[in-house]
Design an enzyme around this catalytic site. Structure first.
Site, PDB file in Angstrom:
ATOM      1  N   ARG A  33      59.353 -50.972  77.157  1.00 56.43           N
ATOM      2  CA  ARG A  33      59.538 -52.222  76.421  1.00 56.43           C
ATOM      3  C   ARG A  33      59.658 -51.981  74.915  1.00 56.43           C
ATOM      4  O   ARG A  33      60.379 -52.717  74.228  1.00 56.43           O
ATOM      5  CB  ARG A  33      58.395 -53.190  76.726  1.00 56.43           C
TER       6      ARG A  33
ATOM      7  N   GLY B 278      58.330 -62.340  85.547  1.00 58.92           N
ATOM      8  CA  GLY B 278      58.415 -63.768  85.834  1.00 58.92           C
ATOM      9  C   GLY B 278      59.653 -64.417  85.253  1.00 58.92           C
ATOM     10  O   GLY B 278      60.252 -65.304  85.865  1.00 58.92           O
TER      11      GLY B 278
ATOM     12  N   GLY C 239      60.064 -56.473  87.709  1.00 62.59           N
ATOM     13  CA  GLY C 239      58.935 -56.253  88.610  1.00 62.59           C
ATOM     14  C   GLY C 239      58.880 -54.871  89.250  1.00 62.59           C
ATOM     15  O   GLY C 239      59.225 -53.868  88.643  1.00 62.59           O
TER      16      GLY C 239
ATOM     17  N   LYS D  41      55.585 -61.589 100.051  1.00 64.91           N
ATOM     18  CA  LYS D  41      55.519 -62.964 100.544  1.00 64.91           C
ATOM     19  C   LYS D  41      56.823 -63.730 100.343  1.00 64.91           C
ATOM     20  O   LYS D  41      57.448 -63.638  99.296  1.00 64.91           O
ATOM     21  CB  LYS D  41      54.381 -63.711  99.830  1.00 64.91           C
TER      22      LYS D  41
END
Length: 480
Positions: free
Chosen positions: A115, A455, A432, A276
């Site tokens: 980053r 996100g 992610g 999920k």
């Protein structure tokens, strides 16, 4: 390849041949592709920009070393730092919100500087134009002033990458910070302390935002990772600073995650994994509107299997999402999207790196065993499907890749995308765990684009508005 009537195997729910009737978007065209949906982009805070301007922007960003790969002809309708003239920057105090939220070990050493490196092109550009850079970021989730979340450990690496000594403030607002700003030379960089040391930051308190803004003349947001948050340093300050523009990293993220996804070279495939279904509902539903092929992996596949009436042993299943899984499969069929589920899986007798494991058909998971990765037949079928594509976006691992025994599926996808990227396929890693996977395999550098947002990437792919982007100035087309 399984037949469409065999729920026990790879489900090819509908032929992808319908995609041939879809509009193709050639990157060499200067006319906007007819497949572009302006209404969808406007919901994101973007619209189709002048394609010549978009191409100019693309070349600008490439010239600053901010990424590889072919870029689309859709640009965000927001002003960029590259649009500002030298006169607009020289001697000006520029508040730059970056995402320097890097991992640190127990000795406060940076363990992954991705980053930081991603933020360098924008900062260097401002330095070269004679601006006075006031750099801000958050780190971790501090509750008030928390020494272990100080940005001090970042100063040496920032200074090394920028080639100048970065000055560190002990606060992000206040008289001492104002003095440091006043003494900042042209081409200098002042790093403020963690903006989240103030609770007012995440509350987007207007008075706090006003104090941050008072330090500067204009604003650059290059923090894609927090663009989905309306915080004082990402959204609030824009009410007090003009111009407020996007940095090169933020622009590049949007060019890929909005541009390449909205107007892709086809066939267009998405690979969605993760544990999920519930965490990826929005992404899957949104991508079903755009892709030709959708490959599913990770823990979520067992909810789809159970929805088809299969036994899944003790694999992870979201019982309350069975109807949703069925509806998503039906939607894929109705849209003419080829939805592929693994034919075989690697199962384990417990959730542990040293578990006993074996490969079984997806229809033959015994009681007491759980699926932790996709199997070799599935890897081959996935690879065969990906070989047909021109654009691929990947979000989420194929299995529990943290355990070496169950990492093969994820690592195989990473290697395949690297191979295809070398053949000119646009490969987008959507944040992610997928980023961690390509880093682990050592193929990150060859991907077209690796998103720095977790996100934020998901929300953008879902079609949600990003407050930190909506707050920026609208772009004005310029002659090229």
């Amino acid at each position: 390849m399984a037949s469409t009537t065999a729920p026990t195997t790879f489900s090819l729910l509908h032929s992808a041949t319908t995609s041939t009737s879809r509009t193709r978007a050639s990157l060499s065209h200067v006319s906007l592709p007819s497949s572009l949906k302006p209404t969808a982009l406007r919901r994101l805070g973007f619209s189709a920009a002048d394609p010549l301007l978009a191409l100019q922007v693309a070349s600008k960003v490439r010239s600053f070393g901010s990424g590889k790969g072919v870029r689309g002809v859709v640009a965000m309708a927001k002003k960029s730092v590259g649009d500002l003239t030298a006169a607009e920057l020289k001697g000006k105090k520029v508040f730059v919100r970056a995402d320097l939220n890097v991992p640190l070990d127990d000795s406060q050493n940076i363990t992954d500087d991705t980053r930081i490196r991603a933020a360098i092109p924008t900062i260097k550009h401002l330095i070269e134009k004679g601006a006075k850079v006031i750099l801000s970021s958050h780190l971790g989730r501090p509750k008030g002033v928390t020494p272990k979340f100080s940005l001090a450990p970042l100063v040496p690496r920032l200074s090394e990458l920028l080639g100048i000594q970065v000055v560190k403030a002990e606060d992000s607002i206040g008289p001492e910070v104002e003095k440091l700003v006043a003494s900042l030379p042209e081409g200098g960089v002042l790093l403020l302390e963690n903006v989240r040391f103030y609770k007012e930051e995440e509350k987007n308190d207007p008075e706090h935002a006003k104090k941050l803004a008072a330090l500067a003349d204009l604003y650059v947001n290059d923090a894609f990772g927090t663009a989905h948050r309306a915080h004082a340093s990402t959204e609030g300050v824009t009410k007090f600073l003009r111009p407020s523009v996007a940095g090169f990293l933020l622009q590049k993220e949007l060019d890929y995650l909005v541009g390449a996804v909205s107007s892709p070279k086809r066939p267009f495939a998405a690979i969605v994994g993760g544990s999920k279904v519930s965490s990826k509902i929005g992404v899957i539903e949104s991508l079903l509107e755009k892709v030709d092929i959708l490959l599913l992996g990770g823990g979520m596949i067992f909810t789809f299997y159970k929805a088809q009436g299969l036994s899944v042993g003790s694999s992870l299943v979201e019982e309350d999402k069975l109807e949703l899984a069925t509806s998503l499969m039906a939607k894929a069929k109705a849209k003419g999207v080829s939805l592929l589920l693994p034919t075989d899986v690697v199962i384990a007798d417990k959730f542990a790196p040293d578990a006993n494991s074996k490969i079984v058909p997806a229809s033959s998971i015994p009681d007491g065993w759980m699926g932790l990765d996709i199997g070799p037949d599935s890897i081959k079928t996935f690879n065969d499907a990906l070989d047909t594509t021109k654009t691929i976006i990947w979000n989420g691992p194929m299995g529990v890749f943290e355990f070496d025994k169950f990492a093969e599926g994820t690592e195989s996808v990473a290697k395949k995308l690297a191979e295809l990227s070398g053949k000119g396929v646009t490969t987008i890693i959507g944040g992610g765990d997928s980023v961690a996977a390509v880093e682990k395999v050592g193929v990150a550098s060859v991907m077209s684009h690796i998103s720095t947002g977790g996100g934020a990437s998901l929300e953008l792919l879902e079609g949600k508005e990003l407050p930190g982007v909506l707050a920026l100035d609208e772009a004005t087309p310029v002659p090229v």
